[in-house]
Write a protein that holds these residues in place. Structure first.
Motif, PDB file in Angstrom:
ATOM      1  N   HIS A 388       0.916  -1.333  -0.132  1.00  0.00           N
ATOM      2  CA  HIS A 388       0.040  -0.017   0.167  1.00  0.00           C
ATOM      3  C   HIS A 388       0.883   1.167  -0.005  1.00  0.00           C
ATOM      4  O   HIS A 388       1.546   1.568   1.026  1.00  0.00           O
ATOM      5  N   CYS A 439      -4.474   4.901   0.977  1.00  0.00           N
ATOM      6  CA  CYS A 439      -3.652   4.174   0.207  1.00  0.00           C
ATOM      7  C   CYS A 439      -3.819   4.895  -1.013  1.00  0.00           C
ATOM      8  O   CYS A 439      -5.181   5.000  -1.689  1.00  0.00           O
ATOM      9  N   HIS A 444      -8.092   0.289  -3.768  1.00  0.00           N
ATOM     10  CA  HIS A 444      -7.973   0.143  -2.308  1.00  0.00           C
ATOM     11  C   HIS A 444      -8.689   1.313  -1.492  1.00  0.00           C
ATOM     12  O   HIS A 444      -9.508   1.237  -0.595  1.00  0.00           O
ATOM     13  N   LEU A 449      -9.773   1.816   2.031  1.00  0.00           N
ATOM     14  CA  LEU A 449      -8.730   1.953   2.712  1.00  0.00           C
ATOM     15  C   LEU A 449      -8.467   3.641   2.574  1.00  0.00           C
ATOM     16  O   LEU A 449      -7.266   3.961   2.257  1.00  0.00           O
TER      17      LEU A 449
HETATM   18 CU    CU Z   1      -3.500  -0.325  -1.020  1.00  0.00          CU
END
Ligand code: CU
Ligand code: C2O
Ligand code: CU
Length: 456
Positions: A388, A439, A444, A449
């Protein structure tokens, strides 16, 4: 400058649009003349881009280019951009890596309302740090960035540096098929893993270009990863290259080494000693060629390695008084099958919280409340098998150490957190606001995220 014909045509078409939009304002290199209110007019609009020879891709670009027109400003000066939305959907512009006031940060419903089709928005802020940065929307990101709404933003050093030559190389791997038609920007099973990859890798929208560089000179190569998903493993076999800056921030120059992993959103400034006329080098992603760098005869005296670039005015965190906060980046795909409620599924979370990309109130519930002026250490722990690139808006942070890599501490805005890695970063919370912490693999970010960090 090795322009390709099609890029020049695209650029002229774009500037034509700009001229109309501004009521006859004339442009020189994208900068309007005799305009008191702004330095740049930036128009997001659809246009046809020839990525695959003989085929047109229905791209979205800035001023008729994708990646968009390069914006430049001098460090410490004010950048004023009149942004005009000629798309058929709302958008914003986020200035990745620039430490600016919250209301210029381009996050919908946090910084500003989305700019609706036909509307404009004036961005206006001081650029405190020199280096290689970029801009992109913060709305419907997988499609808007995927279609080409990404562009370089270069902040020139206050004083002239030892570099006499430079090139900007914007990397992007397009989601297009062999005929240039878009393929899905986001596929659920990929979003739950490394993110949805495109197929066609380009530099400045050209697959595998040849860049002609002055033989014997030292050239500053600004490499920007403007892709949604791909981490490029940069290497330059046989080339003499040194790292001068990471993500905008100068480092003590050191050799490029075996390879450098440039995650989505990240940048690296290299100094390259260009080989003799006729000699070619391969800039590669792992074993794959990204570009050919070719020496061409130059009448200039050979260049020497420039001195290190001057540091940016980022406050030094005091690790003794800093408070430590922990952030776990977790994979939850097993617990969250495709969302039943029709929204985006959530495959990722930070400390048990998944961001809901459709919920306009998420930023009202920050994952951390920092006190303005205090010092912090964040412990970033990746609980998953996928890496990430962790990015923080509004602030630069210092990477301290990692349990997986040896780190020479440096300032950045995006840190590539490897599989199962734990790293520590530190910073002074000196910019008030509600800052996105996410991220930069867009898949993501859009499936959980992301979080907000409040500084007040
Ligand atoms: Cu990620
Ligand atoms: Cu390039 Cu929210 O950032
Ligand atoms: Cu950002």
């Amino acid at each position: 400058m090795a322009f390709t014909r099609r890029q020049i045509l695209a650029g002229l078409a774009g500037l034509g649009v700009v001229g109309l939009g501004a009521g006859g304002v004339r442009y020189w290199l994208g900068r309007p003349e005799n305009v008191a209110t702004h330095d740049y007019e930036l128009i997001a609009a659809p246009f046809d881009l020839e990525l695959v020879l003989g085929h047109l891709t229905p791209a979205w670009g800035y001023n008729g280019l994708a990646p968009g027109v390069e914006l430049r400003c001098r460090q410490g000066e004010r950048l004023r951009v009149r942004f005009i939305n000629k798309l058929s959907e709302p958008t914003t512009i986020h200035w990745h890596g620039i430490r600016l006031p919250l209301d210029m940060d381009g996050v919908p419903y946090v910084s500003q309302l989305p700019v609706l089709p036909g509307e404009y928005f004036d961005y206006n802020f001081i650029t405190p740090d020199a280096g290689s940065y970029w801009y992109h929307p913060h709305t419907t990101s997988s499609e808007q960035l995927g279609r080409g709404l990404v562009g370089p933003l270069i902040i020139e050093e206050r004083e002239s540096t030892g570099f006499r030559h430079e090139r900007t190389l914007s990397l992007k791997t397009w989601h297009v098929d062999e005929e240039g038609a878009f393929t899905p920007f986001s596929v659920p099973r990929e979003a739950a893993r490394e993110g949805t990859r495109g197929r066609l890798t380009t530099i400045n929208a050209v697959p595998n270009p040849t860049l002609e560089l002055p033989a014997g000179q030292v050239v500053r190569l600004r490499l920007l990863n403007l892709d949604n998903t791909v981490t490029y493993r940069l290497n330059l076999p046989g080339g003499e290259a040194r790292i001068y800056a990471l993500d905008g921030n100068p480092v003590k120059p050191r050799p490029l080494g075996k390879d450098y992993w440039l995650g989505p959103g990240m940048r690296i400034d290299l100094a390259l000693k260009v080989p003799a006329a006729g000699v070619e080098l391969s800039l590669r992603n792992g074993p794959l060629r990204l570009a050919t760098l070719k020496g061409v005869a130059s009448s200039e005296a050979p260049g020497e390695w420039p001195a290190a670039l001057p540091a940016n005015p980022v406050a030094e965190p005091d690790l003794v008084q800093a408070e430590t906060l922990r952030f776990n980046f977790e994979w939850t795909a097993a617990l969250a099958p495709e969302s039943a409620q029709g929204g985006r599924a959530k495959y990722w979370q930070i400390n048990g919280q998944a961001w809901d990309i459709n919920d306009k109130t998420c930023a009202d519930r920050p994952i951390a409340n920092l006190k303005l002026g205090n010092h912090y250490i964040f412990v970033l722990r990746n609980m998953a098998q996928y890496q990430h690139p962790i990015h923080l808006h509004g602030l630069s942070f210092k990477v301290l150490d990692s349990d997986r890599k040896s780190i020479i501490p440096y300032f950045t805005d995006t840190y590539l957190l490897g599989k199962n890695e734990t790293a520590r970063i530190a910073f002074v919370a000196d910019n008030p606001g509600v800052w996105m912490f996410h991220c930069h693999v867009i898949d993501h970010m859009e499936t959980g995220l992301m979080a907000a960090i409040s500084v007040a």
